[in-house]
Design an enzyme around this catalytic site. Structure first.
Site, PDB file in Angstrom:
ATOM      1  N   GLN A 193      -4.063  -1.573   9.531  1.00 53.09           N
ATOM      2  CA  GLN A 193      -3.761  -3.125   9.043  1.00 53.09           C
ATOM      3  C   GLN A 193      -4.523  -4.209   9.830  1.00 53.09           C
ATOM      4  O   GLN A 193      -4.237  -4.196  10.961  1.00 53.09           O
ATOM      5  CB  GLN A 193      -2.627  -3.261   8.632  1.00 53.09           C
ATOM      6  CG  GLN A 193      -2.348  -4.630   7.804  1.00 53.09           C
ATOM      7  CD  GLN A 193      -3.199  -4.412   6.512  1.00 53.09           C
ATOM      8  OE1 GLN A 193      -2.840  -3.548   5.645  1.00 53.09           O
ATOM      9  NE2 GLN A 193      -3.643  -5.603   6.297  1.00 53.09           N
ATOM     10  N   LYS A 238       0.839  -1.097   0.019  1.00 56.02           N
ATOM     11  CA  LYS A 238      -0.148   0.083  -0.095  1.00 56.02           C
ATOM     12  C   LYS A 238       0.995   1.224  -0.116  1.00 56.02           C
ATOM     13  O   LYS A 238       0.665   2.537  -0.554  1.00 56.02           O
ATOM     14  CB  LYS A 238      -0.954   0.025   1.208  1.00 56.02           C
ATOM     15  CG  LYS A 238      -1.806  -1.072   0.915  1.00 56.02           C
ATOM     16  CD  LYS A 238      -2.767  -1.371   2.425  1.00 56.02           C
ATOM     17  CE  LYS A 238      -3.852  -2.860   2.086  1.00 56.02           C
ATOM     18  NZ  LYS A 238      -4.394  -3.145   3.324  1.00 56.02           N
ATOM     19  N   ASP A 240     -10.227   3.540   4.238  1.00 56.05           N
ATOM     20  CA  ASP A 240     -10.106   1.887   4.197  1.00 56.05           C
ATOM     21  C   ASP A 240     -11.710   1.386   4.320  1.00 56.05           C
ATOM     22  O   ASP A 240     -11.819   0.168   4.035  1.00 56.05           O
ATOM     23  CB  ASP A 240      -9.041   1.417   5.072  1.00 56.05           C
ATOM     24  CG  ASP A 240      -8.726  -0.091   4.660  1.00 56.05           C
ATOM     25  OD1 ASP A 240      -8.742  -0.341   3.425  1.00 56.05           O
ATOM     26  OD2 ASP A 240      -8.540  -1.002   5.798  1.00 56.05           O
TER      27      ASP A 240
END
Lengths: 283, 283
Positions: free
Chosen positions: A99, A55, A122
């Site tokens: 994450q 990412k 996200d």
């Protein structure tokens, strides 16, 4: 018949070319200030470290900065909340990626939900989920958002089709189901308590594997001419679906790797650029 | 075979007896301060006025106060937002009901979402929807929450059953689908774009009519032995499902009236009591 390969890798490269131009324009508008995606990695799970690196690399390719926040595996919920608060308050940070998964002592949901909604690129907050599900403006969860974009690119209209989503996790199965329903598919949400899953999958025009188990969905469950979306990724380059037995019979499918994975990253980076554009426009 | 009648009227009376005791205890704890549900009615729709009156009567029966806010049909979004802000800030008001629908010039979603989440006892905010859908603590939308409670009372375990929800509105179909999925049913969400709806309904162990059209779901679409939940109510005392042809063949069904309607009110009043209890406990 050979199925159409839904090439997420190629589409993500095309998206990145567009994003590169938009980031360049944003940097000019902001007198050289470069948008930043903060990435939070807690603990030392090797897969998570790889995902975060991918990412960050994508940020770099489109001209954005990323700010790595790496926390030890003993991190407490409170310490992670404090870190998120700092990033929420930092005007340079346009998006925050936490994450998944975090170590088990951390209340992941509470930490996800601490992310300011305008920086939730996200798409992990429950507030963002609710807005998206009810058809309001919000960044959808990155993986299903990437899948919807892939379907759109290949002009696959899901309206009126029966879609079966196998899995109901907060950042994959549930938002996928709501996005497909909002796009007028008739969606069935399956899970570990579903009775006769093979038969339910056999009825699907669109099958989404979002279960997190290697090749859990067998090829012979899938009807000829189905659209097969595999959101899983496991060691050895296999997904949640036994793809090898499907490729010759499906209408379309996402390869593993090179299908959903790159689109997840493309969605995350796109959302970060959109968040920056929205903020610049509002100021 | 005669189907089991899921008697929402009787259960709601039983729930009210329990709530009466809890309200009485709360009033003592709070030195005579009586919990208040604010009800907002905008415009002069006669059905809406009746629904609000029924909800206020239920407050009275359990010993709570209600505070009626009646606004003219020309009310603007901003005026309604200001009113909600006032009620959010008022410590006596434990719950806020904004009666749906509001006149068309008002941005209903924006007004719903302005309700403070701890006072969202009708379960209409997108934030509350997201929390509920992801399995977190939140007051679910009152009608589906009432239906879940009715099923629970009659010990109908939905786990593993196939459920078809016809309708996908933000306060009925969508939350119903998520609640049933969270209770481990395999849920299919149907809507106006669903192809061959009769066939989809025929596969359901549980059918929920949440479409808002009189007897839209025909009796011959419903399989023998199904559990039939009718969340509709229309002039003449009919629902969304052609119940007359089902009662002799179903496993269980909700009558119209006397099924889902009273449970909606019971859920609203229960949530208001819970909101008060949570607030008292926290202080």
């Amino acid at each position: 018949m050979t199925a159409l390969k839904l090439d997420g890798k190629a589409l993500s490269q095309q998206i990145e070319r567009d994003l590169t131009q938009r980031v360049s324009a944003l940097v000019k508008t902001q007198q050289g200030r470069i948008p930043v995606l903060a990435t939070i990695l807690v603990g030392d799970d090797p897969s998570s470290a790889i995902y975060v690196r991918m990412k960050r690399n994508a940020c770099q390719r489109v001209g954005m900065d990323s700010r790595p926040v790496v926390l030890p595996k003993e991190t407490t919920t409170q310490q992670l909340l404090d870190e998120i608060d700092r990033l929420n308050a930092d005007a340079d940070v346009r998006g925050i990626l936490l994450q998944h998964p975090v170590p088990s002592q951390i209340d992941e949901r509470r930490c996800f939900d601490r992310i300011a909604i305008e920086k939730d690129v996200d798409g992990v907050t429950s507030h963002g989920f609710g807005l998206m599900a009810l058809g309001e403006r919000a960044f959808g969860s990155a993986t299903p958002a990437g899948i919807m974009r892939l379907l759109h690119h290949y002009q696959i209209d899901v309206a009126g089709k029966s879609a079966v989503v196998v899995g109901r996790s907060p950042i994959l199965g549930k938002p996928m189901a709501m996005m497909l329903s909002n796009a007028n598919a008739t969606v069935t949400i399956c899970h570990s308590k579903t009775v006769d899953l093979p038969e339910v999958v056999r009825r699907a025009d669109i099958v989404v594997g979002a279960v997190g188990k290697p090749e859990f969905i067998r090829a012979d469950w899938i009807r000829d001419g189905a659209i097969v979306i595999d959101a899983g990724y496991h060691a050895g380059g296999i997904g949640d679906i036994e793809l090898s037995g499907v490729i010759s019979r499906a209408l379309a499918y996402t390869p593993v790797p090179g299908g959903v994975g790159p689109m997840t990253i493309a969605a995350l980076i796109s959302h970060t650029v959109e968040a920056t554009e929205a903020s610049v426009k509002a100021s």
